[in-house]
Design a protein around this motif. Structure first.
Motif, PDB file in Angstrom:
ATOM      1  N   UNK A   1       0.802  -1.212   0.000  1.00  0.00           N
ATOM      2  CA  UNK A   1       0.000   0.000   0.000  1.00  0.00           C
ATOM      3  C   UNK A   1       0.834   1.260   0.000  1.00  0.00           C
ATOM      4  N   UNK A   2       0.212   2.349   0.337  1.00  0.00           N
ATOM      5  CA  UNK A   2       0.780   3.683   0.225  1.00  0.00           C
ATOM      6  C   UNK A   2       2.015   3.859   1.099  1.00  0.00           C
ATOM      7  N   UNK A   3       2.969   4.651   0.594  1.00  0.00           N
ATOM      8  CA  UNK A   3       4.112   5.043   1.419  1.00  0.00           C
ATOM      9  C   UNK A   3       3.745   6.142   2.404  1.00  0.00           C
ATOM     10  N   UNK A   4       2.632   6.808   2.176  1.00  0.00           N
ATOM     11  CA  UNK A   4       2.168   7.869   3.084  1.00  0.00           C
ATOM     12  C   UNK A   4       0.723   7.571   3.475  1.00  0.00           C
ATOM     13  N   UNK A   5       0.524   6.531   4.267  1.00  0.00           N
ATOM     14  CA  UNK A   5      -0.849   6.141   4.601  1.00  0.00           C
ATOM     15  C   UNK A   5      -1.479   7.082   5.621  1.00  0.00           C
ATOM     16  N   UNK A   6      -2.780   7.043   5.687  1.00  0.00           N
ATOM     17  CA  UNK A   6      -3.490   7.725   6.766  1.00  0.00           C
ATOM     18  C   UNK A   6      -3.270   6.947   8.061  1.00  0.00           C
TER      19      UNK A   6
ATOM     20  N   UNK B   1       8.440   2.560   3.012  1.00  0.00           N
ATOM     21  CA  UNK B   1       7.786   3.364   4.028  1.00  0.00           C
ATOM     22  C   UNK B   1       6.291   3.063   4.040  1.00  0.00           C
ATOM     23  N   UNK B   2       5.626   3.365   5.120  1.00  0.00           N
ATOM     24  CA  UNK B   2       4.177   3.303   5.161  1.00  0.00           C
ATOM     25  C   UNK B   2       3.630   1.915   5.378  1.00  0.00           C
ATOM     26  N   UNK B   3       2.721   1.506   4.510  1.00  0.00           N
ATOM     27  CA  UNK B   3       2.001   0.244   4.676  1.00  0.00           C
ATOM     28  C   UNK B   3       2.956  -0.945   4.734  1.00  0.00           C
ATOM     29  N   UNK B   4       3.969  -0.976   3.852  1.00  0.00           N
ATOM     30  CA  UNK B   4       4.914  -2.103   3.846  1.00  0.00           C
ATOM     31  C   UNK B   4       5.562  -2.271   5.212  1.00  0.00           C
ATOM     32  N   UNK B   5       6.130  -1.176   5.727  1.00  0.00           N
ATOM     33  CA  UNK B   5       6.818  -1.250   7.017  1.00  0.00           C
ATOM     34  C   UNK B   5       5.883  -1.652   8.141  1.00  0.00           C
TER      35      UNK B   5
ATOM     36  N   UNK C   1      20.385  -4.312  -3.674  1.00  0.00           N
ATOM     37  CA  UNK C   1      21.169  -5.487  -3.355  1.00  0.00           C
ATOM     38  C   UNK C   1      20.898  -5.941  -1.934  1.00  0.00           C
ATOM     39  N   UNK C   2      21.250  -7.177  -1.592  1.00  0.00           N
ATOM     40  CA  UNK C   2      20.930  -7.709  -0.263  1.00  0.00           C
ATOM     41  C   UNK C   2      21.693  -7.048   0.866  1.00  0.00           C
ATOM     42  N   UNK C   3      22.725  -6.284   0.529  1.00  0.00           N
ATOM     43  CA  UNK C   3      23.520  -5.596   1.545  1.00  0.00           C
ATOM     44  C   UNK C   3      23.102  -4.140   1.722  1.00  0.00           C
ATOM     45  N   UNK C   4      22.094  -3.706   0.988  1.00  0.00           N
ATOM     46  CA  UNK C   4      21.643  -2.320   1.026  1.00  0.00           C
ATOM     47  C   UNK C   4      20.269  -2.244   1.683  1.00  0.00           C
ATOM     48  N   UNK C   5      19.952  -1.109   2.275  1.00  0.00           N
ATOM     49  CA  UNK C   5      18.635  -0.889   2.864  1.00  0.00           C
ATOM     50  C   UNK C   5      18.064   0.404   2.302  1.00  0.00           C
ATOM     51  N   UNK C   6      16.838   0.322   1.819  1.00  0.00           N
ATOM     52  CA  UNK C   6      16.130   1.518   1.372  1.00  0.00           C
ATOM     53  C   UNK C   6      14.670   1.386   1.769  1.00  0.00           C
ATOM     54  N   UNK C   7      14.147   2.400   2.444  1.00  0.00           N
ATOM     55  CA  UNK C   7      14.776   3.643   2.911  1.00  0.00           C
ATOM     56  C   UNK C   7      15.728   3.398   4.079  1.00  0.00           C
ATOM     57  N   UNK C   8      16.642   4.344   4.272  1.00  0.00           N
ATOM     58  CA  UNK C   8      17.670   4.166   5.294  1.00  0.00           C
ATOM     59  C   UNK C   8      17.084   4.055   6.700  1.00  0.00           C
ATOM     60  N   UNK C   9      15.959   4.724   6.950  1.00  0.00           N
ATOM     61  CA  UNK C   9      15.415   4.651   8.305  1.00  0.00           C
ATOM     62  C   UNK C   9      14.719   3.332   8.593  1.00  0.00           C
ATOM     63  N   UNK C  10      14.751   2.398   7.634  1.00  0.00           N
ATOM     64  CA  UNK C  10      14.289   1.039   7.893  1.00  0.00           C
ATOM     65  C   UNK C  10      15.445   0.077   8.155  1.00  0.00           C
ATOM     66  N   UNK C  11      16.626   0.624   8.463  1.00  0.00           N
ATOM     67  CA  UNK C  11      17.783  -0.240   8.720  1.00  0.00           C
ATOM     68  C   UNK C  11      17.527  -1.168   9.906  1.00  0.00           C
ATOM     69  N   UNK C  12      16.960  -0.651  10.994  1.00  0.00           N
ATOM     70  CA  UNK C  12      16.662  -1.501  12.150  1.00  0.00           C
ATOM     71  C   UNK C  12      15.613  -2.546  11.798  1.00  0.00           C
ATOM     72  N   UNK C  13      14.586  -2.146  11.054  1.00  0.00           N
ATOM     73  CA  UNK C  13      13.558  -3.094  10.647  1.00  0.00           C
ATOM     74  C   UNK C  13      14.157  -4.198   9.787  1.00  0.00           C
TER      75      UNK C  13
END
Length: 385
Positions: free
Chosen positions: A124-129, A156-160, A180-192
């Motif tokens: 779903x949306x990256x900017x959900x309600x 971001x959003x629904x996926x996270x 790639x499997x060694x990269x994270x996007x978005x960066x603020x999902x690194x912990x997730x």
């Protein structure tokens, strides 16, 4: 086809896949049986399966091959649950195999056994309600407790929200990356991403070191759809990657579900569009559980690479069905594409458009299901419906 292939086999796979498209690699493997045999066959053995430019690239090999091999070996050595899944492996998921373009190689980090579980995509949306975020968490948690593994794209959003809610359920979660499997996007999902690698599974078809690139995200959506028995869209605008995932799920014969919302909310318009197209309306968890296939789809089978290539439809089979069909539309870009598979540069030359305008219009056509984006930034018209 084990998780820990030998260094020569790994090098051959990386050599092949870094030089030609998935479709070309699939044709070569169907003829020769393995990447090593493909490379040994040389130009005479490749024949008409490759264009002259592709044959030259494959014969010479990529300049960065040594670096790519080292990066991949270093990544594999960085965790005991990191592995590579090849088409034809005993645990290659059958639902993904039986799609139009099954990946030839997947990088896995986490619980590989989740590929054998029943899966449902939640996107779903990256900017959900706030309500959309809550709905995503509720449905993901409910499906997870019912034993389904939640598949999404770590966006971001629904996926996270869906990943976070599913992590501690018995079903857990699979995140399909557009990097790639060694990269994270978005960066603020690194912990997730770290939590998913520990308790769920990270999946990528892109080489180690591949940064975020816009064309890769719609491409990875076919894996989200292909792994899943159904696709739930919680909120989505009309121009949304979630609608691409839903379309790919429908084309793969999966059930598409959508959550309705306020009629004037932009995040609801994509879901309402799906409902008009026949998606199942979802208001509560039982709406999903009652419509998912009884007993689920077969998940794995013991196939060798040749059998897997025969069972997978492949992008060439999908393209051949469309090859001679009239587009039934006079959009100038569709006329410029014609019956060919064209690069962005070729298309720009044919129509004379600036590349930013061209990219924006191609995205619109892709979201409308009228253009397919292929590996290597190439484009092909889709069959009219």
């Amino acid at each position: 086809m084990t998780a820990r292939m030998g260094p020569d086999e790994l090098r051959d796979w990386l050599h092949l896949l870094s030089c030609v498209s998935r479709g070309a690699a699939r044709r070569l493997l169907a003829r020769h049986g393995s990447p090593g045999a493909v490379l040994q066959a040389g130009r005479a053995g490749w024949g008409s399966l490759l264009s002259p430019d592709d044959a030259t690239r494959l014969a010479h090999g990529p300049d960065h091959l040594d670096r790519l091999v080292r990066r991949t070996e270093d990544w594999l050595g960085g965790g005991e649950r990191r592995s590579i899944l090849l088409l034809g492996a005993p645990d290659y998921p059958l639902p993904l195999l039986h799609t139009a373009d099954p990946p030839l190689m997947l990088y896995l980090d986490g619980r590989r056994e989740l590929l054998a579980e029943r899966c449902v995509a939640v996107v779903g949306s990256r900017r959900p309600s706030p309500q959309g975020d809550e709905n995503a968490r509720d449905f993901a948690a409910g499906l997870g407790e019912a034993g389904f593994c939640i598949v999404s794209g770590l966006a971001q959003g629904i996926d996270g929200a869906a990943h976070e809610a599913a992590l501690n359920t018995r079903g857990s979660t699979i995140a399909v990356l557009g990097t790639g499997p060694d990269q994270v996007y978005p960066l603020d999902h690194a912990d997730l991403a770290r939590h998913v690698a520990r308790r769920g599974l990270l999946v990528s078809e892109y080489f180690v070191g591949t940064p975020p690139m816009a064309p890769n995200f719609p491409q990875r959506n076919r894996i989200i759809a292909g792994l899943s028995e159904g696709c739930l869209v919680v909120e989505a605008a009309m121009k949304s990657g979630s609608l691409i995932t839903a379309r790919q799920a429908s084309e793969a014969g999966r059930e598409v579900f959508a959550v309705p919302g306020p009629i004037h909310a932009p995040q609801s318009k994509g879901c309402h569009h799906l409902l008009k197209q026949g998606a199942c309306l979802v208001q509560e968890l039982d709406d999903l559980l009652q419509e998912l296939p009884a007993g689920g789809l077969p998940r794995t089978a013991a196939l060798d690479l040749g059998e897997a290539l025969d069972n997978g439809l492949g992008e060439d089979a999908a393209a051949s069905k469309e090859e001679n069909e009239d587009i039934g539309n006079d959009h100038p870009l569709l006329r410029a594409i014609g019956g060919d598979t064209v690069s962005l540069e070729q298309l720009s030359q044919r129509c004379g458009w600036a590349q930013d305008e061209l990219n924006a219009t191609l995205l619109d056509l892709e979201l409308d299901g009228r253009v397919a984006r292929l590996p290597g930034a190439r484009f092909q018209r889709r069959r009219a419906t």
